[in-house]
Design a protein around this motif. Structure first.
Motif, PDB file in Angstrom:
ATOM      1  N   ALA A 173       0.997  -5.302   7.975  1.00 56.48           N
ATOM      2  CA  ALA A 173       0.151  -6.121   8.219  1.00 56.48           C
ATOM      3  C   ALA A 173      -1.175  -5.565   7.988  1.00 56.48           C
ATOM      4  O   ALA A 173      -2.175  -6.209   8.650  1.00 56.48           O
ATOM      5  CB  ALA A 173       0.421  -6.077   9.936  1.00 56.48           C
ATOM      6  N   LYS A 176      -3.843  -8.366   6.941  1.00 53.41           N
ATOM      7  CA  LYS A 176      -4.123  -9.179   8.029  1.00 53.41           C
ATOM      8  C   LYS A 176      -5.246  -8.709   8.855  1.00 53.41           C
ATOM      9  O   LYS A 176      -6.096  -9.443   9.561  1.00 53.41           O
ATOM     10  CB  LYS A 176      -2.826  -9.368   8.877  1.00 53.41           C
ATOM     11  N   ILE A 205       1.618 -16.692   7.130  1.00 54.95           N
ATOM     12  CA  ILE A 205       0.741 -15.276   8.068  1.00 54.95           C
ATOM     13  C   ILE A 205      -0.586 -15.479   7.791  1.00 54.95           C
ATOM     14  O   ILE A 205      -1.338 -15.413   8.476  1.00 54.95           O
ATOM     15  CB  ILE A 205       1.376 -13.959   7.299  1.00 54.95           C
TER      16      ILE A 205
END
Length: 263
Positions: A173, A176, A205
């Protein structure tokens, strides 16, 4: 963007696309230049895109190579460019650029060091590089920090373009964390390596992060089907014919789509 698969994925800054020098022509270089021009005229909601984060669905799709070479191409346009290695788990920029990685982004955030003191000159004029520094046990905390937000803002003021190489968003992640801090995200996918499921998951995502997605870079495209870099330029420089560009574009799109379908 469409980048062909080549034995040595690196920019040749001195190519000349003329009939006489066609033997020195680099489809990889022209693919990157085409990508750079597409990004130059791409706009986000706030206006011109200056800060870009590059990610992929899985590892070994060539996102770091694309980031490095894209920075070189943009710098060749007489633009000030900074490439930042934000992969604090498996940094690669220093290997591609062949520079030391004693201190970098990790130390700037965790130890409050000055980023301008740690940048290194790139292979061409107007290009600066910032390595990742030491690997971090908690990269997400660093990339999601207020200090990182401040750095992106400062880089945006100091440079025409900032390219941030991030880990694969489909695996971890970290990328992100930067999605909302940059003007846009660039998604690199290697056709022969990424599965359709991995690509779909990664795009979901990105969409859920509500970031601005600049687009997809199809990397490592089979040269036999890369009509943009081979058939089109071969016809253009050596055997100009009527409607060659239209035929090449249609054939190129069909060829690339067929490679995706195989996956």
């Amino acid at each position: 963007g469409i980048i062909p698969k080549v034995a040595e994925p690196r920019i040749d800054a001195n190519i000349h696309t003329t009939k006489q020098s066609y033997s020195y022509y680099s489809s990889f270089t022209e693919g990157l230049r085409s990508l750079a021009m597409n990004l130059r005229y791409l706009l986000a909601d706030e206006g011109q895109i200056k800060t870009l984060a590059v990610t992929s669905s899985t590892s070994a799709e060539g996102k770091s190579t694309i980031s490095h070479n894209l920075g070189i191409v943009l710098a060749e346009f007489d633009l000030r460019v900074l490439i930042v290695d934000a992969d604090l788990r498996k940094p690669k920029l220093h290997k591609l650029a062949q520079i030391p990685n004693k201190a970098g982004l990790n130390e700037i955030i965790s130890q409050d060091q000055s980023w301008s003191d740690l940048t290194a000159p790139g292979a061409v004029k107007n290009l600066d590089l910032l390595t990742a520094g030491a690997t971090s046990p908690n990269p997400i905390a660093l990339l999601n920090s207020q200090k990182m937000k401040q750095l992106v803002a400062e880089w945006s003021q100091a440079y025409d373009y900032v390219i941030i190489d991030t880990p694969p968003i489909g695996v971890i992640a970290d990328a992100k964390s930067l999605a909302q801090e940059v003007d846009s995200m660039v998604f690199v996918t290697a056709i022969a390596r990424a599965s359709r499921k991995a690509i779909t998951n990664s795009v979901e995502i990105l969409q859920n992060s509500q970031c601005h997605l600049a687009g997809v870079v199809a990397n490592m495209v089979d040269p036999e089907l890369d009509y943009y870099a081979y058939s089109y330029h071969d016809s253009y420089y050596n055997q100009p014919q009527e409607n060659t560009e239209e035929r090449a574009e249609t054939a190129g799109k069909k060829g690339i789509l067929s490679q995706f379908k195989r996956r």
